[in-house]
Design a protein around this motif. Structure first.
Motif, PDB file in Angstrom:
ATOM      1  N   ASP A 175       0.830  -1.212   0.000  1.00 20.23           N
ATOM      2  CA  ASP A 175       0.000   0.000   0.000  1.00 20.23           C
ATOM      3  C   ASP A 175       0.859   1.255   0.000  1.00 20.23           C
ATOM      4  O   ASP A 175       0.546   2.233  -0.698  1.00 20.23           O
ATOM      5  CB  ASP A 175      -0.940   0.016   1.212  1.00 20.23           C
TER       6      ASP A 175
ATOM      7  N   GLU B  12       2.279   1.708  -3.466  1.00 18.53           N
ATOM      8  CA  GLU B  12       1.250   2.209  -4.379  1.00 18.53           C
ATOM      9  C   GLU B  12       0.989   3.696  -4.155  1.00 18.53           C
ATOM     10  O   GLU B  12       0.800   4.443  -5.116  1.00 18.53           O
ATOM     11  CB  GLU B  12      -0.019   1.383  -4.242  1.00 18.53           C
ATOM     12  N   ALA B  13       1.004   4.124  -2.899  1.00 14.32           N
ATOM     13  CA  ALA B  13       0.826   5.551  -2.600  1.00 14.32           C
ATOM     14  C   ALA B  13       1.998   6.358  -3.159  1.00 14.32           C
ATOM     15  O   ALA B  13       1.788   7.420  -3.760  1.00 14.32           O
ATOM     16  CB  ALA B  13       0.694   5.769  -1.090  1.00 14.32           C
TER      17      ALA B  13
ATOM     18  N   ALA C   4       3.847   5.521  -5.666  1.00 11.23           N
ATOM     19  CA  ALA C   4       3.781   5.438  -7.127  1.00 11.23           C
ATOM     20  C   ALA C   4       2.847   6.486  -7.715  1.00 11.23           C
ATOM     21  O   ALA C   4       3.029   6.913  -8.855  1.00 11.23           O
ATOM     22  CB  ALA C   4       3.343   4.043  -7.551  1.00 11.23           C
ATOM     23  N   ARG C   5       1.860   6.920  -6.948  1.00 13.77           N
ATOM     24  CA  ARG C   5       0.913   7.941  -7.428  1.00 13.77           C
ATOM     25  C   ARG C   5       1.497   9.346  -7.384  1.00 13.77           C
ATOM     26  O   ARG C   5       0.957  10.264  -7.995  1.00 13.77           O
ATOM     27  CB  ARG C   5      -0.382   7.882  -6.622  1.00 13.77           C
ATOM     28  N   GLU C   6       2.629   9.505  -6.680  1.00 13.38           N
ATOM     29  CA  GLU C   6       3.257  10.815  -6.589  1.00 13.38           C
ATOM     30  C   GLU C   6       4.071  11.096  -7.847  1.00 13.38           C
ATOM     31  O   GLU C   6       4.516  10.171  -8.536  1.00 13.38           O
ATOM     32  CB  GLU C   6       4.165  10.899  -5.357  1.00 13.38           C
ATOM     33  N   GLU C   7       4.279  12.356  -8.131  1.00 19.07           N
ATOM     34  CA  GLU C   7       5.022  12.745  -9.327  1.00 19.07           C
ATOM     35  C   GLU C   7       6.429  12.156  -9.338  1.00 19.07           C
ATOM     36  O   GLU C   7       6.925  11.708 -10.368  1.00 19.07           O
ATOM     37  CB  GLU C   7       5.100  14.270  -9.428  1.00 19.07           C
TER      38      GLU C   7
ATOM     39  N   GLY D 152       7.410   9.413  -8.022  1.00 18.24           N
ATOM     40  CA  GLY D 152       7.296   8.015  -7.616  1.00 18.24           C
ATOM     41  C   GLY D 152       7.776   7.005  -8.633  1.00 18.24           C
ATOM     42  O   GLY D 152       7.326   5.858  -8.643  1.00 18.24           O
ATOM     43  N   GLU D 153       8.708   7.392  -9.476  1.00 15.21           N
ATOM     44  CA  GLU D 153       9.196   6.512 -10.537  1.00 15.21           C
ATOM     45  C   GLU D 153       9.761   5.197  -9.981  1.00 15.21           C
ATOM     46  O   GLU D 153       9.473   4.126 -10.512  1.00 15.21           O
ATOM     47  CB  GLU D 153      10.249   7.238 -11.363  1.00 15.21           C
TER      48      GLU D 153
ATOM     49  N   ARG E 298       6.961   2.974  -8.796  1.00 16.44           N
ATOM     50  CA  ARG E 298       6.268   2.368  -9.939  1.00 16.44           C
ATOM     51  C   ARG E 298       7.092   1.209 -10.499  1.00 16.44           C
ATOM     52  O   ARG E 298       6.557   0.158 -10.833  1.00 16.44           O
ATOM     53  CB  ARG E 298       5.982   3.417 -11.014  1.00 16.44           C
TER      54      ARG E 298
END
Length: 173
Positions: A140, A143-144, A146-149, A151-152, A155
């Motif tokens: 989790d 995933e949080a 990964a949603r950030e700018e 977050g490469e 991801r």
């Protein structure tokens, strides 16, 4: 650590495209050496050595023992990672990062740097090891991130963790 060894670590970092990470590894080595040098000379660690001079060989033994006794010892952990990179170890210390990734999933970015460094330096594909160490992260939290700018790496970690993930997954791939 000799000046030549530090310079070689820095050069390797520059050659692989990770100069900032190389500087962090130099600081990690210096931090580890400071802890060893501060160890009282009557400590049991010094028994059996020919002398009580802090050396890289002794630093390796000392930090490995410290990490074994206290798995949360970040100084020992990162000193061992830096030593692994400096010595050209096959996994570059990647296998040591699990507990740090469990505590802070942003450390997956460091795991990808190490995998890239080793791939460029000695040509090994560390995708299986990367998958294993990234599995320490809370899904989790990844995933949080990964949603950030920025977050490469998170991801990429999620891609590596997918069942049947192809090799060579890394940030930007």
């Amino acid at each position: 650590m000799s000046r030549n060894e530090v310079d070689a670590l820095r050069r390797s970092g520059y050659d692989t495209g990770h100069p900032e990470f190389a500087e962090r590894m130099v600081r990690a080595l210096n931090d580890g050496l400071r802890v060893l040098e501060a160890l009282p000379r009557d400590d049991v660690f010094w028994h059996g050595w020919a002398n009580d001079h802090a050396t890289i060989h002794k630093l390796d033994a000392f930090t490995a023992e410290r990490l074994k006794r206290d798995p949360s010892d970040r100084t020992a952990r990162w000193t061992l990672v830096a030593l692994a990179l400096a010595r050209g170890a096959n996994d570059g210390g990647l296998s040591l990062l699990g507990p740090d990734i469990a505590a802070d999933p942003t450390v997956v970015a460091d795991a990808f740097v190490i995998a890239d460094w080793v791939g460029k330096e000695i040509g090994l594909d560390l995708t299986p090891e990367l998958s294993e160490v990234c599995a320490w992260a809370d899904r989790d939290a990844l995933e949080a991130l990964a949603r950030e700018e920025a977050g490469e790496a998170a991801r990429a970690a999620l891609r590596v963790l997918e069942p049947g993930a192809p090799h060579n997954e890394g940030p930007g791939r």
